[in-house]
Design a protein around this motif. Structure first.
Motif, mmCIF file in Angstrom:
data_model
loop_
_atom_site.group_PDB
_atom_site.id
_atom_site.type_symbol
_atom_site.label_atom_id
_atom_site.label_comp_id
_atom_site.label_asym_id
_atom_site.label_seq_id
_atom_site.Cartn_x
_atom_site.Cartn_y
_atom_site.Cartn_z
ATOM 1 N N ILE A 1 100.002 -113.618 35.845
ATOM 2 C CA ILE A 1 98.852 -114.438 35.467
ATOM 3 C C ILE A 1 98.553 -114.274 33.982
ATOM 4 C CG2 ILE A 1 96.368 -114.724 35.798
ATOM 5 C CD1 ILE A 1 96.804 -113.953 38.731
ATOM 6 N N LYS B 1 98.706 -117.285 31.146
ATOM 7 C CA LYS B 1 97.547 -117.600 30.299
ATOM 8 C C LYS B 1 97.923 -117.537 28.824
ATOM 9 C CE LYS B 1 93.846 -115.321 31.240
ATOM 10 N NZ LYS B 1 93.042 -114.142 31.630
ATOM 11 N N LEU C 1 103.912 -118.194 40.870
ATOM 12 C CA LEU C 1 102.549 -118.042 41.352
ATOM 13 C C LEU C 1 102.248 -119.030 42.480
ATOM 14 C CD1 LEU C 1 100.654 -117.486 37.975
ATOM 15 C CD2 LEU C 1 101.039 -115.813 39.794
ATOM 16 N N LEU D 1 92.252 -114.168 39.977
ATOM 17 C CA LEU D 1 92.562 -115.559 40.320
ATOM 18 C C LEU D 1 91.549 -116.525 39.708
ATOM 19 C CD1 LEU D 1 93.657 -115.324 44.065
ATOM 20 C CD2 LEU D 1 95.034 -115.100 41.991
ATOM 21 N N VAL E 1 93.163 -118.442 36.890
ATOM 22 C CA VAL E 1 94.398 -119.196 37.168
ATOM 23 C C VAL E 1 94.105 -120.688 37.168
ATOM 24 C CG1 VAL E 1 96.164 -119.679 38.896
ATOM 25 C CG2 VAL E 1 95.422 -117.323 38.498
#
Length: 591
Positions: free
Chosen positions: A275, A279, A299, A325, A328
Protein backbone atom coordinates in the motif's frame (compact mmCIF):
# COMPACT_ATOMS: atom_id res chain seq x y z
CA UNK A 1 -23.06 -8.34 52.96
CA UNK A 2 -20.53 -6.45 50.86
CA UNK A 3 -21.86 -5.22 47.53
CA UNK A 4 -20.12 -6.98 44.64
CA UNK A 5 -20.38 -6.65 40.88
CA UNK A 6 -21.15 -9.71 38.78
CA UNK A 7 -17.48 -10.62 38.38
CA UNK A 8 -17.06 -10.89 42.17
CA UNK A 9 -14.92 -7.76 42.35
CA UNK A 10 -15.81 -4.87 44.69
CA UNK A 11 -18.12 -2.31 43.13
CA UNK A 12 -16.91 1.24 42.63
CA UNK A 13 -19.20 2.38 45.43
CA UNK A 14 -17.67 -0.17 47.81
CA UNK A 15 -14.15 0.85 46.79
CA UNK A 16 -14.98 4.50 47.39
CA UNK A 17 -16.44 3.71 50.83
CA UNK A 18 -13.47 1.57 51.88
CA UNK A 19 -10.91 4.15 50.73
CA UNK A 20 -12.84 6.80 52.62
CA UNK A 21 -12.42 4.65 55.77
CA UNK A 22 -8.64 4.45 55.17
CA UNK A 23 -8.43 0.90 53.78
CA UNK A 24 -5.04 0.57 51.95
CA UNK A 25 -6.13 -2.70 50.32
CA UNK A 26 -8.97 -0.83 48.60
CA UNK A 27 -6.52 1.78 47.35
CA UNK A 28 -4.35 -0.98 45.88
CA UNK A 29 -7.42 -2.55 44.27
CA UNK A 30 -8.35 0.79 42.71
CA UNK A 31 -4.88 1.25 41.23
CA UNK A 32 -4.78 -2.35 40.03
CA UNK A 33 -8.18 -2.09 38.33
CA UNK A 34 -7.87 1.30 36.65
CA UNK A 35 -4.16 2.09 36.45
CA UNK A 36 -3.35 0.34 33.19
CA UNK A 37 -6.47 1.37 31.20
CA UNK A 38 -5.92 4.93 32.41
CA UNK A 39 -2.31 4.87 31.25
CA UNK A 40 -3.36 3.52 27.84
CA UNK A 41 -5.85 6.35 27.46
CA UNK A 42 -3.26 8.97 28.45
CA UNK A 43 -0.72 7.65 25.97
CA UNK A 44 -3.11 8.70 23.21
CA UNK A 45 -3.13 12.21 24.65
CA UNK A 46 0.52 12.85 25.53
CA UNK A 47 2.33 10.34 23.29
CA UNK A 48 5.15 9.66 25.79
CA UNK A 49 4.89 6.44 27.81
CA UNK A 50 6.78 7.77 30.83
CA UNK A 51 4.68 10.95 30.99
CA UNK A 52 1.45 8.94 30.60
CA UNK A 53 2.50 6.74 33.54
CA UNK A 54 3.24 9.79 35.67
CA UNK A 55 -0.07 11.46 34.85
CA UNK A 56 -1.97 8.24 35.54
CA UNK A 57 -0.40 8.05 38.99
CA UNK A 58 -1.17 11.72 39.62
CA UNK A 59 -4.83 11.23 38.63
CA UNK A 60 -5.15 8.20 40.92
CA UNK A 61 -3.55 10.08 43.81
CA UNK A 62 -5.94 13.00 43.32
CA UNK A 63 -8.88 10.61 43.38
CA UNK A 64 -7.63 8.79 46.49
CA UNK A 65 -7.06 12.08 48.33
CA UNK A 66 -10.56 13.17 47.34
CA UNK A 67 -12.03 9.92 48.66
CA UNK A 68 -10.03 10.18 51.88
CA UNK A 69 -11.32 13.70 52.39
CA UNK A 70 -14.68 15.11 51.31
CA UNK A 71 -15.48 12.16 49.06
CA UNK A 72 -17.55 12.20 45.87
CA UNK A 73 -21.12 13.45 45.67
CA UNK A 74 -22.00 10.31 43.74
CA UNK A 75 -19.55 7.41 44.32
CA UNK A 76 -21.01 5.58 41.33
CA UNK A 77 -19.40 8.29 39.17
CA UNK A 78 -15.91 7.43 40.42
CA UNK A 79 -14.66 6.31 37.02
CA UNK A 80 -16.03 9.39 35.26
CA UNK A 81 -14.27 11.58 37.86
CA UNK A 82 -11.01 9.69 37.30
CA UNK A 83 -11.26 9.99 33.52
CA UNK A 84 -11.98 13.71 33.69
CA UNK A 85 -9.14 14.31 36.15
CA UNK A 86 -6.67 12.50 33.90
CA UNK A 87 -7.92 14.42 30.85
CA UNK A 88 -7.49 17.72 32.66
CA UNK A 89 -3.95 16.78 33.69
CA UNK A 90 -3.07 15.84 30.11
CA UNK A 91 -4.57 19.06 28.78
CA UNK A 92 -2.63 21.09 31.30
CA UNK A 93 0.59 19.30 30.37
CA UNK A 94 -0.03 20.06 26.69
CA UNK A 95 -0.63 23.73 27.43
CA UNK A 96 2.57 23.90 29.48
CA UNK A 97 4.53 22.27 26.68
CA UNK A 98 3.34 24.65 24.01
CA UNK A 99 3.80 27.73 26.18
CA UNK A 100 7.34 26.61 26.90
CA UNK A 101 8.19 25.93 23.26
CA UNK A 102 6.18 28.34 21.11
CA UNK A 103 4.16 30.76 23.30
CA UNK A 104 1.00 30.14 21.24
CA UNK A 105 -2.24 32.02 21.61
CA UNK A 106 -5.29 30.48 23.23
CA UNK A 107 -6.65 29.20 19.92
CA UNK A 108 -3.55 27.10 19.37
CA UNK A 109 -3.60 25.91 22.96
CA UNK A 110 -7.14 24.60 22.60
CA UNK A 111 -5.97 22.48 19.66
CA UNK A 112 -2.81 21.23 21.32
CA UNK A 113 -4.26 17.92 22.50
CA UNK A 114 -4.50 16.31 19.09
CA UNK A 115 -7.05 13.63 19.91
CA UNK A 116 -9.08 15.61 22.44
CA UNK A 117 -12.28 15.92 20.35
CA UNK A 118 -12.37 12.16 19.90
CA UNK A 119 -11.62 11.32 23.52
CA UNK A 120 -13.86 13.94 25.09
CA UNK A 121 -16.86 12.13 23.62
CA UNK A 122 -15.87 8.88 25.34
CA UNK A 123 -18.69 7.43 27.42
CA UNK A 124 -18.03 7.12 31.16
CA UNK A 125 -16.44 3.75 31.84
CA UNK A 126 -19.08 2.53 34.27
CA UNK A 127 -21.78 3.05 31.63
CA UNK A 128 -19.77 0.92 29.22
CA UNK A 129 -19.34 -1.71 31.92
CA UNK A 130 -23.10 -2.05 32.37
CA UNK A 131 -23.75 -2.50 28.65
CA UNK A 132 -20.88 -4.96 28.24
CA UNK A 133 -22.10 -7.08 31.15
CA UNK A 134 -25.59 -7.21 29.71
CA UNK A 135 -24.26 -8.44 26.38
CA UNK A 136 -21.81 -10.89 27.89
CA UNK A 137 -24.60 -12.55 29.85
CA UNK A 138 -26.08 -13.55 26.49
CA UNK A 139 -23.07 -15.72 25.67
CA UNK A 140 -23.62 -19.43 26.04
CA UNK A 141 -20.33 -20.53 27.63
CA UNK A 142 -19.24 -19.45 31.10
CA UNK A 143 -15.57 -19.49 30.03
CA UNK A 144 -16.27 -17.10 27.16
CA UNK A 145 -18.11 -14.74 29.49
CA UNK A 146 -15.26 -14.73 31.99
CA UNK A 147 -12.63 -14.21 29.29
CA UNK A 148 -14.40 -11.25 27.74
CA UNK A 149 -15.23 -9.71 31.11
CA UNK A 150 -11.56 -9.68 31.95
CA UNK A 151 -10.70 -8.29 28.51
CA UNK A 152 -13.24 -5.46 28.53
CA UNK A 153 -13.72 -4.74 32.20
CA UNK A 154 -10.51 -5.85 33.83
CA UNK A 155 -8.09 -4.40 31.29
CA UNK A 156 -6.26 -7.73 30.76
CA UNK A 157 -4.33 -7.97 27.53
CA UNK A 158 -5.01 -10.49 24.82
CA UNK A 159 -1.63 -12.11 25.45
CA UNK A 160 -2.27 -12.51 29.18
CA UNK A 161 -5.71 -14.01 28.61
CA UNK A 162 -4.40 -16.49 26.05
CA UNK A 163 -1.82 -17.65 28.59
CA UNK A 164 -4.30 -17.86 31.49
CA UNK A 165 -6.97 -19.72 29.50
CA UNK A 166 -4.42 -21.79 27.57
CA UNK A 167 -5.80 -20.84 24.16
CA UNK A 168 -4.16 -19.57 20.98
CA UNK A 169 -4.54 -15.98 19.69
CA UNK A 170 -6.67 -17.36 16.84
CA UNK A 171 -8.97 -19.08 19.36
CA UNK A 172 -9.29 -15.81 21.29
CA UNK A 173 -10.31 -14.04 18.09
CA UNK A 174 -12.97 -16.66 17.40
CA UNK A 175 -14.50 -16.14 20.85
CA UNK A 176 -14.38 -12.39 20.39
CA UNK A 177 -16.02 -12.38 16.98
CA UNK A 178 -18.61 -14.97 18.00
CA UNK A 179 -19.67 -12.50 20.68
CA UNK A 180 -19.82 -9.67 18.19
CA UNK A 181 -21.84 -11.62 15.64
CA UNK A 182 -24.46 -12.65 18.18
CA UNK A 183 -27.32 -14.99 17.34
CA UNK A 184 -28.00 -16.33 13.82
CA UNK A 185 -30.89 -13.91 13.48
CA UNK A 186 -28.46 -11.03 14.03
CA UNK A 187 -26.13 -12.06 11.24
CA UNK A 188 -28.17 -10.91 8.30
CA UNK A 189 -31.28 -9.15 7.19
CA UNK A 190 -34.47 -9.92 9.07
CA UNK A 191 -36.93 -12.08 7.12
CA UNK A 192 -38.55 -10.02 4.41
CA UNK A 193 -36.34 -7.00 4.99
CA UNK A 194 -33.98 -7.72 2.12
CA UNK A 195 -36.74 -7.89 -0.41
CA UNK A 196 -38.09 -4.55 0.68
CA UNK A 197 -34.72 -2.86 0.36
CA UNK A 198 -34.56 -1.88 4.01
CA UNK A 199 -31.26 -1.06 5.67
CA UNK A 200 -28.95 -3.68 7.11
CA UNK A 201 -27.84 -2.75 10.62
CA UNK A 202 -24.61 -3.63 12.36
CA UNK A 203 -24.44 -6.78 14.48
CA UNK A 204 -24.46 -6.07 18.22
CA UNK A 205 -24.30 -2.28 17.76
CA UNK A 206 -23.83 -1.57 21.46
CA UNK A 207 -20.70 -3.72 21.61
CA UNK A 208 -19.37 -2.22 18.37
CA UNK A 209 -19.78 1.28 19.77
CA UNK A 210 -18.03 0.27 22.99
CA UNK A 211 -15.13 -1.21 21.05
CA UNK A 212 -14.76 1.98 19.04
CA UNK A 213 -14.43 3.90 22.32
CA UNK A 214 -12.03 1.43 23.90
CA UNK A 215 -9.84 1.27 20.80
CA UNK A 216 -8.51 4.73 21.59
CA UNK A 217 -8.16 4.11 25.31
CA UNK A 218 -6.55 0.68 24.86
CA UNK A 219 -4.23 0.76 21.80
CA UNK A 220 -2.15 -2.09 23.20
CA UNK A 221 -4.94 -4.64 23.34
CA UNK A 222 -3.79 -6.47 20.20
CA UNK A 223 -7.16 -6.10 18.46
CA UNK A 224 -8.08 -3.55 15.88
CA UNK A 225 -11.71 -2.55 15.95
CA UNK A 226 -14.26 -2.50 13.16
CA UNK A 227 -16.48 0.57 13.69
CA UNK A 228 -20.23 0.28 13.56
CA UNK A 229 -21.77 0.39 10.08
CA UNK A 230 -25.08 1.79 11.21
CA UNK A 231 -28.20 1.48 9.09
CA UNK A 232 -27.42 1.55 5.36
CA UNK A 233 -29.95 1.49 2.56
CA UNK A 234 -28.99 -1.24 0.11
CA UNK A 235 -30.56 -2.23 -3.18
CA UNK A 236 -30.06 -5.21 -5.45
CA UNK A 237 -27.13 -3.55 -7.25
CA UNK A 238 -25.20 -2.65 -4.09
CA UNK A 239 -22.71 -4.55 -1.94
CA UNK A 240 -21.14 -3.35 1.31
CA UNK A 241 -17.59 -4.48 2.13
CA UNK A 242 -16.55 -4.08 5.78
CA UNK A 243 -12.89 -4.89 6.46
CA UNK A 244 -11.14 -5.69 9.72
CA UNK A 245 -7.37 -6.21 9.68
CA UNK A 246 -5.93 -8.72 12.16
CA UNK A 247 -2.29 -9.63 12.59
CA UNK A 248 -2.60 -12.91 10.70
CA UNK A 249 -5.62 -12.42 8.39
CA UNK A 250 -8.28 -10.07 7.10
CA UNK A 251 -11.93 -10.38 8.07
CA UNK A 252 -14.37 -9.16 5.45
CA UNK A 253 -18.10 -8.82 6.05
CA UNK A 254 -19.96 -8.89 2.72
CA UNK A 255 -23.46 -7.42 3.02
CA UNK A 256 -26.11 -7.24 0.32
CA UNK A 257 -29.86 -7.67 0.12
CA UNK A 258 -29.18 -11.41 0.37
CA UNK A 259 -27.80 -10.97 3.89
CA UNK A 260 -24.40 -10.75 5.55
CA UNK A 261 -21.61 -13.29 5.54
CA UNK A 262 -18.08 -13.31 6.94
CA UNK A 263 -15.15 -14.06 4.64
CA UNK A 264 -11.69 -14.73 6.08
CA UNK A 265 -8.92 -13.59 3.76
CA UNK A 266 -5.23 -14.35 3.96
CA UNK A 267 -3.29 -11.24 4.96
CA UNK A 268 -0.22 -10.77 2.73
CA UNK A 269 2.97 -10.31 4.71
CA UNK A 270 3.79 -7.22 2.67
CA UNK A 271 0.33 -5.64 2.72
CA UNK A 272 1.50 -2.43 4.40
CA UNK A 273 4.54 -2.18 2.14
CA UNK A 274 2.43 -2.77 -0.98
CA UNK A 275 0.00 0.00 0.00
CA UNK A 276 2.83 2.40 0.86
CA UNK A 277 4.59 1.73 -2.45
CA UNK A 278 1.38 2.22 -4.43
CA UNK A 279 0.71 5.54 -2.69
CA UNK A 280 4.24 6.75 -3.40
CA UNK A 281 3.99 5.87 -7.08
CA UNK A 282 0.64 7.60 -7.42
CA UNK A 283 1.89 10.96 -6.12
CA UNK A 284 3.57 11.88 -9.41
CA UNK A 285 2.83 10.95 -13.04
CA UNK A 286 6.51 10.18 -13.71
CA UNK A 287 6.10 6.66 -12.35
CA UNK A 288 5.42 4.01 -15.00
CA UNK A 289 1.82 2.83 -15.09
CA UNK A 290 2.97 -0.78 -15.51
CA UNK A 291 4.46 -0.77 -12.04
CA UNK A 292 1.28 0.76 -10.61
CA UNK A 293 -0.96 -1.71 -12.44
CA UNK A 294 1.05 -4.64 -11.09
CA UNK A 295 0.72 -3.46 -7.49
CA UNK A 296 -2.99 -2.65 -7.98
CA UNK A 297 -3.49 -6.22 -9.24
CA UNK A 298 -1.74 -7.66 -6.18
CA UNK A 299 -3.89 -5.64 -3.79
CA UNK A 300 -7.02 -6.39 -5.81
CA UNK A 301 -6.36 -10.11 -5.55
CA UNK A 302 -5.79 -9.86 -1.79
CA UNK A 303 -8.75 -7.62 -0.93
CA UNK A 304 -11.30 -8.45 -3.63
CA UNK A 305 -10.26 -11.75 -5.21
CA UNK A 306 -12.30 -14.15 -3.05
CA UNK A 307 -15.50 -12.15 -3.66
CA UNK A 308 -14.96 -11.36 -7.34
CA UNK A 309 -17.97 -13.44 -8.39
CA UNK A 310 -20.28 -11.49 -6.07
CA UNK A 311 -18.92 -8.15 -7.26
CA UNK A 312 -19.56 -9.16 -10.86
CA UNK A 313 -23.28 -9.03 -10.21
CA UNK A 314 -23.22 -5.58 -8.59
CA UNK A 315 -22.59 -2.09 -9.93
CA UNK A 316 -22.25 -0.12 -6.66
CA UNK A 317 -19.62 -0.88 -4.01
CA UNK A 318 -19.61 0.64 -0.53
CA UNK A 319 -16.33 0.21 1.35
CA UNK A 320 -15.86 0.43 5.08
CA UNK A 321 -12.09 0.37 5.42
CA UNK A 322 -9.89 -0.38 8.41
CA UNK A 323 -6.44 0.81 9.43
CA UNK A 324 -4.11 1.26 6.42
CA UNK A 325 -6.94 0.43 4.01
CA UNK A 326 -8.27 3.96 4.55
CA UNK A 327 -5.49 5.21 2.27
CA UNK A 328 -6.14 2.70 -0.55
CA UNK A 329 -7.75 4.08 -3.73
CA UNK A 330 -10.17 1.18 -4.18
CA UNK A 331 -11.34 2.52 -7.54
CA UNK A 332 -7.88 1.69 -8.91
CA UNK A 333 -7.75 -1.93 -7.71
CA UNK A 334 -8.04 -4.64 -10.33
CA UNK A 335 -10.67 -7.34 -10.10
CA UNK A 336 -9.18 -10.76 -10.91
CA UNK A 337 -12.11 -11.54 -13.23
CA UNK A 338 -11.42 -8.46 -15.39
CA UNK A 339 -8.82 -8.11 -18.14
CA UNK A 340 -5.31 -7.10 -16.94
CA UNK A 341 -4.87 -3.38 -16.38
CA UNK A 342 -8.59 -2.68 -16.01
CA UNK A 343 -9.47 -1.00 -12.69
CA UNK A 344 -12.65 -1.62 -10.73
CA UNK A 345 -13.94 1.89 -11.54
CA UNK A 346 -14.51 0.78 -15.15
CA UNK A 347 -17.41 -1.40 -14.03
CA UNK A 348 -18.40 -0.15 -10.56
CA UNK A 349 -19.02 2.99 -8.59
CA UNK A 350 -17.01 3.10 -5.37
CA UNK A 351 -17.93 4.98 -2.22
CA UNK A 352 -16.13 5.06 1.13
CA UNK A 353 -18.14 4.95 4.36
CA UNK A 354 -17.09 6.81 7.48
CA UNK A 355 -19.21 5.14 10.19
CA UNK A 356 -20.19 7.14 13.23
CA UNK A 357 -19.04 10.42 11.70
CA UNK A 358 -22.30 12.10 10.80
CA UNK A 359 -24.55 13.68 13.41
CA UNK A 360 -28.13 14.70 12.94
CA UNK A 361 -28.60 18.40 12.25
CA UNK A 362 -31.81 20.18 13.23
CA UNK A 363 -34.14 20.75 10.26
CA UNK A 364 -33.43 23.87 8.28
CA UNK A 365 -33.67 25.42 4.88
CA UNK A 366 -31.75 23.50 2.23
CA UNK A 367 -32.21 25.57 -0.88
CA UNK A 368 -31.50 23.91 -4.25
CA UNK A 369 -28.50 26.18 -4.61
CA UNK A 370 -24.74 26.02 -5.06
CA UNK A 371 -22.11 28.10 -3.28
CA UNK A 372 -18.55 28.23 -4.60
CA UNK A 373 -15.57 29.70 -2.75
CA UNK A 374 -12.24 29.94 -4.55
CA UNK A 375 -8.96 31.85 -4.86
CA UNK A 376 -9.09 33.42 -1.37
CA UNK A 377 -7.35 36.78 -1.45
CA UNK A 378 -4.73 38.15 0.92
CA UNK A 379 -1.92 40.67 0.53
CA UNK A 380 0.52 39.68 3.27
CA UNK A 381 1.74 36.12 3.87
CA UNK A 382 2.90 37.16 7.32
CA UNK A 383 -0.42 38.75 8.21
CA UNK A 384 -1.53 35.67 10.12
CA UNK A 385 -0.71 36.28 13.77
CA UNK A 386 -1.62 32.91 15.28
CA UNK A 387 1.31 31.18 17.00
CA UNK A 388 1.83 27.50 16.32
CA UNK A 389 4.01 24.58 17.39
CA UNK A 390 7.39 25.03 15.78
CA UNK A 391 7.28 21.77 13.84
CA UNK A 392 3.69 22.01 12.64
CA UNK A 393 3.05 22.14 8.90
CA UNK A 394 1.38 25.54 9.03
CA UNK A 395 4.16 27.11 11.11
CA UNK A 396 6.70 25.97 8.52
CA UNK A 397 4.68 27.34 5.60
CA UNK A 398 4.26 30.72 7.28
CA UNK A 399 7.91 30.83 8.24
CA UNK A 400 9.07 29.95 4.72
CA UNK A 401 6.42 32.06 2.96
CA UNK A 402 5.16 28.89 1.31
CA UNK A 403 1.52 29.95 0.95
CA UNK A 404 0.82 30.85 -2.66
CA UNK A 405 -2.29 32.24 -4.32
CA UNK A 406 -4.55 29.99 -6.40
CA UNK A 407 -5.71 31.94 -9.45
CA UNK A 408 -6.47 28.64 -11.19
CA UNK A 409 -9.11 27.86 -8.60
CA UNK A 410 -10.99 31.04 -9.59
CA UNK A 411 -11.10 29.87 -13.21
CA UNK A 412 -12.35 26.47 -12.04
CA UNK A 413 -15.11 28.01 -9.90
CA UNK A 414 -16.24 30.45 -12.60
CA UNK A 415 -16.57 27.62 -15.14
CA UNK A 416 -18.63 25.52 -12.70
CA UNK A 417 -20.80 28.54 -11.82
CA UNK A 418 -21.55 29.14 -15.49
CA UNK A 419 -22.57 25.51 -15.97
CA UNK A 420 -24.65 25.36 -12.79
CA UNK A 421 -26.55 28.59 -13.47
CA UNK A 422 -28.90 26.75 -15.82
CA UNK A 423 -29.93 24.37 -13.02
CA UNK A 424 -30.00 26.30 -9.74
CA UNK A 425 -29.17 29.60 -8.05
CA UNK A 426 -25.40 30.06 -7.72
CA UNK A 427 -23.39 32.16 -5.30
CA UNK A 428 -19.73 32.70 -6.18
CA UNK A 429 -17.32 34.11 -3.59
CA UNK A 430 -13.70 34.74 -4.56
CA UNK A 431 -10.84 36.90 -3.32
CA UNK A 432 -11.62 38.62 0.00
CA UNK A 433 -15.18 37.26 -0.10
CA UNK A 434 -13.85 33.69 0.21
CA UNK A 435 -13.47 34.32 3.90
CA UNK A 436 -13.30 32.31 7.06
CA UNK A 437 -15.77 34.68 8.70
CA UNK A 438 -18.43 33.86 6.10
CA UNK A 439 -18.16 30.14 6.90
CA UNK A 440 -17.97 30.26 10.70
CA UNK A 441 -20.82 32.77 10.66
CA UNK A 442 -23.11 30.14 9.14
CA UNK A 443 -22.83 31.22 5.50
CA UNK A 444 -22.81 27.64 4.20
CA UNK A 445 -25.82 26.42 6.17
CA UNK A 446 -28.55 26.78 3.55
CA UNK A 447 -26.83 25.42 0.43
CA UNK A 448 -27.45 22.03 -1.09
CA UNK A 449 -24.02 21.87 -2.77
CA UNK A 450 -20.86 23.46 -1.38
CA UNK A 451 -17.69 23.76 -3.49
CA UNK A 452 -14.45 24.93 -1.84
CA UNK A 453 -11.46 25.37 -4.14
CA UNK A 454 -8.48 26.28 -1.99
CA UNK A 455 -5.39 24.90 -0.32
CA UNK A 456 -5.90 21.93 1.97
CA UNK A 457 -3.11 21.89 4.56
CA UNK A 458 -2.98 18.45 6.17
CA UNK A 459 -0.76 18.12 9.24
CA UNK A 460 -0.12 14.47 10.09
CA UNK A 461 1.72 15.33 13.29
CA UNK A 462 -0.93 17.75 14.59
CA UNK A 463 -4.18 16.69 12.84
CA UNK A 464 -6.29 19.29 14.61
CA UNK A 465 -4.03 22.00 13.21
CA UNK A 466 -4.83 20.97 9.64
CA UNK A 467 -6.58 23.80 7.82
CA UNK A 468 -8.41 25.03 4.77
CA UNK A 469 -6.79 28.26 3.59
CA UNK A 470 -9.20 31.21 3.31
CA UNK A 471 -9.26 34.99 3.25
CA UNK A 472 -9.81 37.15 6.30
CA UNK A 473 -12.26 40.04 6.44
CA UNK A 474 -10.30 41.73 9.20
CA UNK A 475 -6.62 41.24 8.32
CA UNK A 476 -4.26 41.38 5.37
CA UNK A 477 -2.98 37.85 5.85
CA UNK A 478 -4.55 34.45 5.19
CA UNK A 479 -7.03 32.82 7.56
CA UNK A 480 -7.26 29.18 8.51
CA UNK A 481 -10.38 27.07 8.97
CA UNK A 482 -9.59 24.16 11.26
CA UNK A 483 -11.35 20.79 11.71
CA UNK A 484 -12.88 21.70 15.08
CA UNK A 485 -14.46 24.82 13.56
CA UNK A 486 -15.77 22.88 10.57
CA UNK A 487 -17.33 20.23 12.80
CA UNK A 488 -19.17 22.95 14.74
CA UNK A 489 -21.01 24.12 11.61
CA UNK A 490 -24.62 23.17 10.95
CA UNK A 491 -24.82 22.03 7.35
CA UNK A 492 -27.76 20.75 5.32
CA UNK A 493 -25.68 20.01 2.24
CA UNK A 494 -26.19 16.92 0.14
CA UNK A 495 -22.66 17.29 -1.23
CA UNK A 496 -19.48 19.12 -0.26
CA UNK A 497 -16.68 19.23 -2.85
CA UNK A 498 -13.20 19.94 -1.49
CA UNK A 499 -11.15 20.82 -4.53
CA UNK A 500 -7.86 21.07 -2.66
CA UNK A 501 -4.78 18.98 -2.08
CA UNK A 502 -5.01 15.88 0.13
CA UNK A 503 -8.35 16.80 1.68
CA UNK A 504 -9.22 13.10 2.05
CA UNK A 505 -5.82 12.23 3.51
CA UNK A 506 -4.92 12.25 7.20
CA UNK A 507 -3.37 10.42 10.08
CA UNK A 508 -5.13 7.11 10.70
CA UNK A 509 -6.33 6.07 14.14
CA UNK A 510 -7.25 2.40 14.72
CA UNK A 511 -10.99 2.03 14.99
CA UNK A 512 -11.59 5.62 13.95
CA UNK A 513 -10.28 6.14 10.42
CA UNK A 514 -8.40 9.01 8.82
CA UNK A 515 -8.38 12.42 10.52
CA UNK A 516 -8.82 14.26 7.24
CA UNK A 517 -10.28 17.66 6.37
CA UNK A 518 -13.25 15.90 4.78
CA UNK A 519 -14.35 14.17 7.93
CA UNK A 520 -15.47 17.25 9.95
CA UNK A 521 -17.81 18.26 7.11
CA UNK A 522 -19.56 14.93 7.59
CA UNK A 523 -19.68 15.59 11.32
CA UNK A 524 -21.26 18.97 10.58
CA UNK A 525 -24.15 17.30 8.76
CA UNK A 526 -23.11 16.95 5.10
CA UNK A 527 -24.35 13.78 3.42
CA UNK A 528 -21.30 13.23 1.19
CA UNK A 529 -17.89 14.79 0.62
CA UNK A 530 -15.76 14.59 -2.52
CA UNK A 531 -12.08 14.84 -1.56
CA UNK A 532 -8.61 13.84 -2.76
CA UNK A 533 -5.92 11.53 -1.38
CA UNK A 534 -2.92 13.35 -2.86
CA UNK A 535 -1.85 16.56 -4.56
CA UNK A 536 -3.05 16.82 -8.16
CA UNK A 537 -2.17 19.28 -10.92
CA UNK A 538 -4.39 22.41 -10.69
CA UNK A 539 -5.21 22.60 -14.40
CA UNK A 540 -6.18 18.95 -14.67
CA UNK A 541 -8.19 19.22 -11.45
CA UNK A 542 -10.20 22.11 -12.91
CA UNK A 543 -11.00 20.04 -15.99
CA UNK A 544 -11.89 17.05 -13.83
CA UNK A 545 -14.27 19.15 -11.74
CA UNK A 546 -15.97 20.67 -14.77
CA UNK A 547 -16.63 17.20 -16.14
CA UNK A 548 -17.88 16.01 -12.74
CA UNK A 549 -20.46 18.81 -12.61
CA UNK A 550 -21.48 18.08 -16.18
CA UNK A 551 -22.48 14.57 -15.13
CA UNK A 552 -23.93 15.73 -11.79
CA UNK A 553 -26.03 18.65 -13.06
CA UNK A 554 -26.49 18.29 -16.83
CA UNK A 555 -26.95 14.50 -16.75
CA UNK A 556 -28.65 14.36 -13.35
CA UNK A 557 -26.47 11.54 -12.00
CA UNK A 558 -25.79 10.77 -8.35
CA UNK A 559 -22.45 12.01 -6.93
CA UNK A 560 -21.08 8.45 -6.93
CA UNK A 561 -22.04 7.80 -10.54
CA UNK A 562 -20.87 11.26 -11.63
CA UNK A 563 -17.49 10.61 -10.02
CA UNK A 564 -17.15 7.19 -11.65
CA UNK A 565 -18.06 8.56 -15.08
CA UNK A 566 -15.55 11.40 -14.65
CA UNK A 567 -12.78 9.04 -13.60
CA UNK A 568 -13.44 6.80 -16.60
CA UNK A 569 -13.45 9.76 -18.96
CA UNK A 570 -10.25 11.19 -17.47
CA UNK A 571 -8.53 7.81 -17.68
CA UNK A 572 -9.16 7.66 -21.41
CA UNK A 573 -7.81 11.14 -22.24
CA UNK A 574 -4.34 11.11 -23.75
CA UNK A 575 -2.81 13.55 -21.26
CA UNK A 576 -4.49 12.19 -18.10
CA UNK A 577 -4.43 8.42 -18.50
CA UNK A 578 -2.03 8.08 -15.58
CA UNK A 579 -3.85 7.19 -12.30
CA UNK A 580 -2.23 10.21 -10.66
CA UNK A 581 -4.83 12.40 -12.36
CA UNK A 582 -8.01 10.48 -11.47
CA UNK A 583 -7.57 7.69 -8.87
CA UNK A 584 -7.04 10.05 -5.92
CA UNK A 585 -10.59 11.44 -5.91
CA UNK A 586 -12.79 9.65 -3.37
CA UNK A 587 -16.39 10.08 -2.28
CA UNK A 588 -17.01 9.79 1.45
CA UNK A 589 -20.41 9.17 2.99
CA UNK A 590 -21.14 9.79 6.66
CA UNK A 591 -23.59 7.97 8.89
Amino acid sequence: MDEKDRSGEPSVRELADRIGRGDPAAEEALVRRYGRPLEFMLRQKVREASLAADLAQDALLILIERLRGPGLDDPDKLVAFLHQTASNLARGEARTYYRRNTHPDQGALDLAAVNEPLLEDQVAREQLDAIIRQLLEELGQARDRELLKRFYLGGDSKEQLCADFQISPAHFDRIHFRARLGSPADRGVAPGAAASGSGVGVLKPELDAIESELAMARPGSGLRVRPSTGAIELDADTVLLSYLLLDDRILLWVTSTDGTRLEQLARPEELGADIAALKDWLRHPRWATGRIDARAAVLGEALLGPIAAELAGKSRVLVQADDVLHSVPFALLHLPAQPPGRPMIDTHTVQMLVPGSRREVPPGRSAPALVLMADPGWTDDQGATVMLPEHSLLAGLLRDEGLIALPGSRIEAEAIAARAAAHMPVRLRTGPEASREFIVGGGLSDFRIIHLATHGLVDLRYPMLSSLLLASEHAAGPAFLRPSEIADLRLHAELVVLSGCETGHGRILPGSGALSLARPFLAAGADQVLASLWKIDDGRTARFMDRFYQHLLDDGLSPAEALARTQRWTRHQADTTHPYYWAGFILLQGQ
